[in-house]
Design a protein around this motif. Structure first.
Motif, PDB file in Angstrom:
ATOM      1  N   LEU A  76       3.911  -9.780 -38.413  1.00 38.86           N
ATOM      2  CA  LEU A  76       4.061 -11.247 -38.826  1.00 38.86           C
ATOM      3  C   LEU A  76       3.536 -11.406 -40.516  1.00 38.86           C
ATOM      4  O   LEU A  76       3.237 -12.266 -41.098  1.00 38.86           O
ATOM      5  N   ARG A  77       3.140 -10.041 -40.893  1.00 35.89           N
ATOM      6  CA  ARG A  77       2.901 -10.030 -42.523  1.00 35.89           C
ATOM      7  C   ARG A  77       3.542 -10.902 -43.396  1.00 35.89           C
ATOM      8  O   ARG A  77       4.935 -10.784 -43.217  1.00 35.89           O
ATOM      9  N   GLY A  78       3.230 -11.699 -44.203  1.00 39.87           N
ATOM     10  CA  GLY A  78       3.886 -12.399 -45.183  1.00 39.87           C
ATOM     11  C   GLY A  78       4.060 -13.915 -44.467  1.00 39.87           C
ATOM     12  O   GLY A  78       4.389 -14.688 -45.439  1.00 39.87           O
ATOM     13  N   LYS A  79       3.493 -14.128 -43.394  1.00 45.01           N
ATOM     14  CA  LYS A  79       3.688 -15.366 -42.976  1.00 45.01           C
ATOM     15  C   LYS A  79       1.880 -15.906 -42.776  1.00 45.01           C
ATOM     16  O   LYS A  79       1.031 -14.970 -42.675  1.00 45.01           O
ATOM     17  N   VAL A  80       1.746 -17.092 -42.753  1.00 44.96           N
ATOM     18  CA  VAL A  80       0.585 -17.783 -42.218  1.00 44.96           C
ATOM     19  C   VAL A  80       0.382 -17.693 -40.760  1.00 44.96           C
ATOM     20  O   VAL A  80       1.356 -18.420 -40.085  1.00 44.96           O
ATOM     21  N   VAL A  81      -0.569 -17.158 -40.101  1.00 43.00           N
ATOM     22  CA  VAL A  81      -0.544 -17.185 -38.573  1.00 43.00           C
ATOM     23  C   VAL A  81      -1.570 -17.597 -37.970  1.00 43.00           C
ATOM     24  O   VAL A  81      -2.768 -17.591 -38.489  1.00 43.00           O
ATOM     25  N   MET A  82      -1.614 -18.485 -37.072  1.00 39.09           N
ATOM     26  CA  MET A  82      -2.702 -19.101 -36.102  1.00 39.09           C
ATOM     27  C   MET A  82      -2.552 -18.596 -34.833  1.00 39.09           C
ATOM     28  O   MET A  82      -1.558 -18.508 -34.153  1.00 39.09           O
ATOM     29  N   LEU A  83      -3.852 -17.947 -34.581  1.00 39.16           N
ATOM     30  CA  LEU A  83      -3.993 -17.562 -33.004  1.00 39.16           C
ATOM     31  C   LEU A  83      -4.904 -18.737 -32.240  1.00 39.16           C
ATOM     32  O   LEU A  83      -5.861 -19.190 -32.733  1.00 39.16           O
ATOM     33  N   GLN A  84      -4.522 -18.913 -31.083  1.00 42.00           N
ATOM     34  CA  GLN A  84      -5.033 -19.781 -30.228  1.00 42.00           C
ATOM     35  C   GLN A  84      -5.395 -19.285 -29.177  1.00 42.00           C
ATOM     36  O   GLN A  84      -4.601 -18.860 -28.090  1.00 42.00           O
ATOM     37  N   PHE A  85      -6.703 -19.014 -28.714  1.00 41.93           N
ATOM     38  CA  PHE A  85      -7.336 -18.152 -27.422  1.00 41.93           C
ATOM     39  C   PHE A  85      -7.500 -19.384 -26.494  1.00 41.93           C
ATOM     40  O   PHE A  85      -8.258 -20.332 -26.944  1.00 41.93           O
ATOM     41  N   THR A  86      -7.004 -19.321 -25.373  1.00 43.95           N
ATOM     42  CA  THR A  86      -7.005 -20.293 -24.335  1.00 43.95           C
ATOM     43  C   THR A  86      -6.875 -20.002 -22.982  1.00 43.95           C
ATOM     44  O   THR A  86      -6.648 -18.756 -22.721  1.00 43.95           O
ATOM     45  N   ALA A  87      -7.067 -20.829 -22.046  1.00 45.68           N
ATOM     46  CA  ALA A  87      -6.780 -20.701 -20.544  1.00 45.68           C
ATOM     47  C   ALA A  87      -6.548 -22.046 -19.839  1.00 45.68           C
ATOM     48  O   ALA A  87      -7.272 -23.040 -20.048  1.00 45.68           O
ATOM     49  N   SER A  88      -6.022 -21.850 -18.663  1.00 39.83           N
ATOM     50  CA  SER A  88      -5.816 -23.149 -17.996  1.00 39.83           C
ATOM     51  C   SER A  88      -7.066 -23.777 -17.469  1.00 39.83           C
ATOM     52  O   SER A  88      -7.118 -24.768 -17.130  1.00 39.83           O
ATOM     53  N   TRP A  89      -8.053 -22.947 -17.117  1.00 46.80           N
ATOM     54  CA  TRP A  89      -9.481 -23.610 -16.504  1.00 46.80           C
ATOM     55  C   TRP A  89     -10.263 -24.108 -17.556  1.00 46.80           C
ATOM     56  O   TRP A  89     -11.339 -24.666 -16.997  1.00 46.80           O
ATOM     57  N   CYS A  90      -9.952 -24.115 -18.862  1.00 46.50           N
ATOM     58  CA  CYS A  90     -10.774 -24.409 -19.912  1.00 46.50           C
ATOM     59  C   CYS A  90     -10.277 -25.843 -20.270  1.00 46.50           C
ATOM     60  O   CYS A  90      -9.193 -26.240 -20.881  1.00 46.50           O
ATOM     61  N   GLY A  91     -11.458 -26.699 -19.868  1.00 44.74           N
ATOM     62  CA  GLY A  91     -11.077 -28.480 -20.218  1.00 44.74           C
ATOM     63  C   GLY A  91     -10.826 -28.478 -21.733  1.00 44.74           C
ATOM     64  O   GLY A  91     -10.049 -29.415 -22.162  1.00 44.74           O
ATOM     65  N   VAL A  92     -11.638 -28.060 -22.295  1.00 43.71           N
ATOM     66  CA  VAL A  92     -11.612 -28.220 -23.906  1.00 43.71           C
ATOM     67  C   VAL A  92     -10.487 -27.667 -24.522  1.00 43.71           C
ATOM     68  O   VAL A  92      -9.607 -28.472 -25.279  1.00 43.71           O
TER      69      VAL A  92
END
Length: 198
Positions: A76-92
């Motif tokens: 994905l080099r050349g792009k602005v990339v956002m990673l979001q770390f998540t899980a179903s048990w996480c209320g936030v």
């Protein structure tokens, strides 16, 4: 008496494991010097559990998305990339994801210079698909068995939700932890600025 100690011990373990999402879990810090290799043994964590820093190259990984496609971060080099770390048990995470969908994904999904990947921590495909449906998100979600991708960015036992913003050269420009309106607004603003400054 032994039964009482056993039950108390179980309750303590449950309380500690339930605090991962809220960020109240304990994080071990390595006392060793910085290294170019990102691992828990070689890099000290910050106060939020991150073992990567702004200005460093984002650790590479290959992830399988919920549609079965594989994606490698370095491709994905050349792009602005956002990673979001998540899980179903996480209320936030559940609180934050609709904002990511509305304020980031829907506004930028057709921009060829942008990529967003939700990385679900250690859950099976059926659970991740149900999670996406229940939160109403349409951005790509991928599977992280054993939290091995997560462990390239933060201490394995530290909590989520986390967002990592990466520039076109593959360097980390912003790290967020939990959901805070002001911090989230600054993340959105940074993405807009990076996309406008091509």
């Amino acid at each position: 008496m032994k039964k009482i100690f056993f039950y108390v011990g179980c309750l303590v373990l449950l309380a500690l494991s339930g605090s991962a999402c809220s960020g109240q879990g304990k994080a071990n810090k390595a006392d060793t010097a910085d290294s170019t290799e990102v691992s828990v043994d070689s890099v000290a964590a910050d106060s939020t559990g991150y073992i990567v820093k702004v200005g460093e190259m984002a650790p590479d990984f290959t992830i399988t998305l919920t549609d079965g496609k594989q994606l490698t971060l370095s491709e994905l080099r050349g792009k602005v990339v956002m990673l979001q770390f998540t899980a179903s048990w996480c209320g936030v995470c559940r609180k934050e994801m609709p904002f990511i969908e509305k304020d980031i994904w829907l506004k930028n999904k057709n921009n060829p210079d942008f990529a967003l990947i939700g990385i679900d921590r250690d859950e099976p495909l059926d659970k991740v698909l149900a999670f996406a449906k229940s939160t109403g998100v349409t951005y790509p979600l991928g599977l992280d068995p054993g939290a091995d991708i997560f462990a390239k960015y933060a201490l394995r036992e530290s909590g989520i939700t986390r967002n990592v913003l990466i520039d076109r050269d593959g360097k980390i420009v912003k790290l967020t932890r939990l959901y805070n309106e002001e911090e989230f607004s600054s993340l959105v603003a940074k993405i807009n600025e990076m996309l406008a400054g091509k």
